[in-house]
Write an enzyme that holds these catalytic residues in place. Structure first.
Site, PDB file in Angstrom:
ATOM      1  CE  LYS A   1      -4.171   1.936   0.731  1.00 53.58           C
ATOM      2  NZ  LYS A   1      -5.395   1.678  -0.060  1.00 53.58           N
TER       3      LYS A   1
ATOM      4  CD  GLU B   1      -5.728  -1.489  -1.112  1.00 50.78           C
ATOM      5  OE1 GLU B   1      -6.701  -0.754  -0.813  1.00 50.78           O
ATOM      6  OE2 GLU B   1      -5.200  -2.264  -0.298  1.00 50.78           O
TER       7      GLU B   1
END
Length: 235
Positions: free
Chosen positions: A39, A117
């Protein structure tokens, strides 16, 4: 070209990118020994075991098969839940694609597959002149689009797919996530997207009350992403 990861984006924020990313990690782990989630920018943290961390990051770590330093799988963690460039400004931090790309490069040395992500939708700013789409372009990995099934998703999905392709990246597939249990004509909307989106449907996530289990989500990986089963790999 050897598959070594993908970039997960969504039609909007709150459409299930983390859930789908975790499901991808679990599915990919059947074919690759070392898989890790990333992330790059997380905005909105909770206190966990005496540290401030993103719930999204915790979910990706739980689905990864290798542990890595926090500065690699989440190089930018911002306290406030808002657009990354605004959260960074409030925190007095500078976020740039080059730093995020460097962290991704280090992850590639430690894992066979990196699932990245994004945050929000495709073109979310990280500073005054760069977006997360610029990071996706720099990485060059195939893109998975998470479509939150609710009123308006057709336009959001088609525009997102158009933007991904306009940026020169491969839309490898999309996942339909039933985030609105009362959506009218849900199946018809999925059928419409199957006709219009230039990529295969990798899976459909049913609406879930409570905390969904990413391990229970069935995804159909592109053939190039699953060269061999893990139990067939030779040391």
């Amino acid at each position: 070209m050897v598959f070594d990861g993908c970039f997960v984006t969504g039609t909007d924020t709150g459409v299930g990118k983390t859930l789908v990313s975790a499901a991808l990690l679990h599915t990919l782990a059947r074919h690759h020994r070392r898989v890790v989630g990333m992330k790059p920018v997380a905005a909105g943290l909770i206190e966990h075991r005496g540290q401030w961390v993103s719930e999204d990051v915790l979910a990706l770590r739980a689905a990864s098969s290798v542990a890595v330093p926090a500065e690699l799988d989440n190089p930018v963690a911002l306290l406030d839940a808002m657009a990354p460039h605004l959260a960074a400004e409030r925190a007095g931090r500078t976020v740039g694609v080059a730093g995020l790309l460097a962290a991704h490069g280090e992850l590639r040395k430690r894992a066979d597959v990196v699932v990245v992500e994004g945050a929000g939708g495709w073109r979310v700013p990280v500073n005054d002149h760069e977006t997360l789409a610029d990071l996706a372009r720099a990485i060059g990995a195939p893109v998975v689009l998470v479509v939150g099934l609710r009123l308006g998703c057709l336009n959001h999905a088609l525009l997102s797919a158009e933007a991904v392709r306009a940026d020169g990246l491969q839309l490898a597939g999309w996942v339909a996530n039933a985030i609105d249990p009362d959506m009218a004509c849900r199946d018809e909307n999925i059928d419409t997207l199957r006709r219009w989106l230039p990529a295969p449907l990798l899976g459909t996530v049913p609406h879930c009350v409570g905390t969904p289990d990413a391990r229970q989500i069935a995804l159909n990986l592109p053939a190039a992403w699953q060269p061999r089963r893990l139990d067939e790999l030779v040391e």
